[in-house]
Design a protein around this motif. Structure first.
Motif, PDB file in Angstrom:
ATOM      1  N   GLN A 158     -25.309  61.748  38.940  1.00 60.14           N
ATOM      2  CA  GLN A 158     -25.705  62.497  37.747  1.00 60.14           C
ATOM      3  C   GLN A 158     -24.746  63.644  37.457  1.00 60.14           C
ATOM      4  OE1 GLN A 158     -29.936  63.572  37.572  1.00 60.14           O
ATOM      5  NE2 GLN A 158     -30.434  61.827  38.856  1.00 60.14           N
ATOM      6  N   ALA A 159     -24.125  64.175  38.511  1.00 61.00           N
ATOM      7  CA  ALA A 159     -23.169  65.266  38.333  1.00 61.00           C
ATOM      8  C   ALA A 159     -21.807  64.762  37.874  1.00 61.00           C
ATOM      9  CB  ALA A 159     -23.009  66.037  39.638  1.00 61.00           C
ATOM     10  N   GLY A 160     -21.646  63.440  37.800  1.00 64.87           N
ATOM     11  CA  GLY A 160     -20.373  62.869  37.384  1.00 64.87           C
ATOM     12  C   GLY A 160     -19.328  62.860  38.483  1.00 64.87           C
ATOM     13  N   LEU A 161     -19.773  63.005  39.737  1.00 58.77           N
ATOM     14  CA  LEU A 161     -18.836  63.079  40.859  1.00 58.77           C
ATOM     15  C   LEU A 161     -18.683  61.756  41.596  1.00 58.77           C
ATOM     16  CD1 LEU A 161     -19.933  66.539  42.315  1.00 58.77           C
ATOM     17  CD2 LEU A 161     -18.017  66.047  40.765  1.00 58.77           C
ATOM     18  N   LEU A 162     -19.691  60.908  41.527  1.00 59.21           N
ATOM     19  CA  LEU A 162     -19.647  59.594  42.161  1.00 59.21           C
ATOM     20  C   LEU A 162     -19.865  58.512  41.111  1.00 59.21           C
ATOM     21  CD1 LEU A 162     -21.733  59.887  45.488  1.00 59.21           C
ATOM     22  CD2 LEU A 162     -19.240  59.920  45.234  1.00 59.21           C
ATOM     23  N   THR A 163     -19.253  57.369  41.334  1.00 57.02           N
ATOM     24  CA  THR A 163     -19.491  56.169  40.524  1.00 57.02           C
ATOM     25  C   THR A 163     -19.927  55.059  41.465  1.00 57.02           C
ATOM     26  OG1 THR A 163     -17.799  56.802  38.910  1.00 57.02           O
ATOM     27  CG2 THR A 163     -18.467  54.479  38.962  1.00 57.02           C
ATOM     28  N   LEU A 164     -20.998  54.358  41.105  1.00 55.16           N
ATOM     29  CA  LEU A 164     -21.476  53.259  41.922  1.00 55.16           C
ATOM     30  C   LEU A 164     -20.812  51.957  41.506  1.00 55.16           C
ATOM     31  CD1 LEU A 164     -25.304  54.079  42.045  1.00 55.16           C
ATOM     32  CD2 LEU A 164     -23.525  54.755  43.665  1.00 55.16           C
ATOM     33  N   SER A 165     -20.694  51.050  42.440  1.00 54.44           N
ATOM     34  CA  SER A 165     -20.131  49.741  42.144  1.00 54.44           C
ATOM     35  C   SER A 165     -21.086  48.948  41.259  1.00 54.44           C
ATOM     36  CB  SER A 165     -19.842  48.982  43.441  1.00 54.44           C
ATOM     37  OG  SER A 165     -21.022  48.839  44.203  1.00 54.44           O
ATOM     38  N   ASP A 166     -20.632  47.841  40.712  1.00 53.07           N
ATOM     39  CA  ASP A 166     -21.435  47.067  39.753  1.00 53.07           C
ATOM     40  C   ASP A 166     -22.540  46.244  40.406  1.00 53.07           C
ATOM     41  OD1 ASP A 166     -19.913  48.014  37.664  1.00 53.07           O
ATOM     42  OD2 ASP A 166     -18.462  46.369  37.807  1.00 53.07           O
ATOM     43  N   ASN A 167     -22.474  46.030  41.712  1.00 55.81           N
ATOM     44  CA  ASN A 167     -23.437  45.140  42.379  1.00 55.81           C
ATOM     45  C   ASN A 167     -24.385  45.885  43.311  1.00 55.81           C
ATOM     46  OD1 ASN A 167     -21.434  45.822  44.122  1.00 55.81           O
ATOM     47  ND2 ASN A 167     -21.226  43.795  45.069  1.00 55.81           N
ATOM     48  N   VAL A 168     -24.852  47.052  42.866  1.00 60.24           N
ATOM     49  CA  VAL A 168     -25.794  47.829  43.679  1.00 60.24           C
ATOM     50  C   VAL A 168     -27.130  47.108  43.725  1.00 60.24           C
ATOM     51  CG1 VAL A 168     -26.962  50.036  43.933  1.00 60.24           C
ATOM     52  CG2 VAL A 168     -24.650  49.953  42.996  1.00 60.24           C
ATOM     53  N   ALA A 169     -27.654  46.906  44.926  1.00 59.46           N
ATOM     54  CA  ALA A 169     -28.922  46.185  45.084  1.00 59.46           C
ATOM     55  C   ALA A 169     -30.094  46.998  44.556  1.00 59.46           C
ATOM     56  CB  ALA A 169     -29.143  45.819  46.551  1.00 59.46           C
TER      57      ALA A 169
END
Length: 297
Positions: A158-169
């Motif tokens: 939410q802080a814009g510091l991390l991006t999750l991969s497209d295949n998060v379970a």
């Protein structure tokens, strides 16, 4: 349910000399008699927070409404739900919905939500900083326990510091392996929750929950970012009253929820949390739907 009731009459006092037996597996018609009908009710409630001012206010308010609270203080989270499941408590209040879901799944139990209390935002702290400026490239200490790790990662998303991969379970409970490191501005270092204040004091950014903020003497107002308590991602972290499934419609237990949501108690909760708590008023069915969704996942 195992709730003791004391008649507020002379006749009841006479009966007490011969021994009153606590009710068990009562029908709904006989479940709870309120003080207005001439009885006081004793509720055995478990918590890990009995030393907070809100509990003193809550206990006094309950007494004014004919409910005597027998508060059982636990020093650790792990035995509280088991005590409830085994009938040693009537209700407990110490956990959020996600923690309850994890207990039910691991223990094979069916504890349910009676009502909501509040949610406390989870926040990012960085010593001697008042914003996120310059945080790129830092390693952020996050709690490594299942109840808080996913939420901590989502704070950084939410802080814009991390991006999750497209295949998060499970987007509500991502793990470090779900992070797209190349697209992220920071990395994470999972540590025991009790160690997050140490990381902060060493000058590293850290996600610290309120329990450890208080113990470490860190002011909540020093946070450089916190999650949105009204977001869907925050729903699993709504704090609740929990009871055995057959007791969640009990009048006295539901009355306790009403009393906790009064201005007197909420003011004390805000004082205990140093202004960080956000009251939550959600229908019991909605709360149990959230519980079911978490358990299904």
């Amino acid at each position: 349910m195992r709730i003791k009731r004391t008649l507020a009459t002379v006749a009841a006092a006479a009966l007490a000399t011969t021994g009153l037996v606590a009710c068990s597996n009562e029908s709904e018609d006989n479940a709870t008699t309120t003080a207005a009908e001439g009885e006081n009710t004793t509720i055995k409630i478990g918590t890990t927070e009995a030393d907070q001012e809100a509990w003193t206010v809550f206990k006094d308010l309950a007494a004014d409404n004919g409910i005597e609270l027998d508060i059982v203080q636990f020093s650790d989270y792990s035995p509280v739900n088991e005590a409830l499941a085994q009938g040693e408590l009537d209700v407990n209040k110490f956990q959020h919905i996600k923690y309850l879901a994890e207990y039910n799944q691991s223990a094979g139990k069916d504890l349910r939500v009676v009502g909501s209390t509040e949610i406390v935002p989870l926040a990012l702290f960085w010593k001697d900083h008042d914003s996120l400026d310059g945080i790129e490239g830092e390693s952020v200490a996050i709690p490594n326990d299942p109840s808080n790790q996913g939420r901590a990662i989502n704070v950084l998303v939410q802080a814009g510091l991390l991006t999750l991969s497209d295949n998060v379970a499970d987007e509500l409970a991502p793990t470090p392996s779900d992070i797209d490191k190349d697209a992220s501005k920071v990395t994470v270092t999972p540590v025991d929750a009790s160690q997050t204040p140490n990381a902060y004091n060493e000058g590293r950014p850290a996600i610290i929950n309120n329990t450890w903020l208080d113990r470490a003497g860190i002011e909540p107002g020093l946070a450089v970012f916190e999650d949105d308590p009204n977001s869907e991602e925050a729903e699993p972290y709504i704090n609740v009253f929990a009871a055995r499934s057959e007791d969640i419609d009990d009048e006295t237990l539901n009355k306790l929820v009403e009393l906790w949501q009064t201005p007197e108690v909420e003011e004390a909760v805000a004082k205990d949390s140093k202004g960080t708590s956000v009251p939550v008023y959600r229908d019991k069915s909605e709360l149990n739907d959230i519980l079911d969704r978490l358990q299904d996942k």
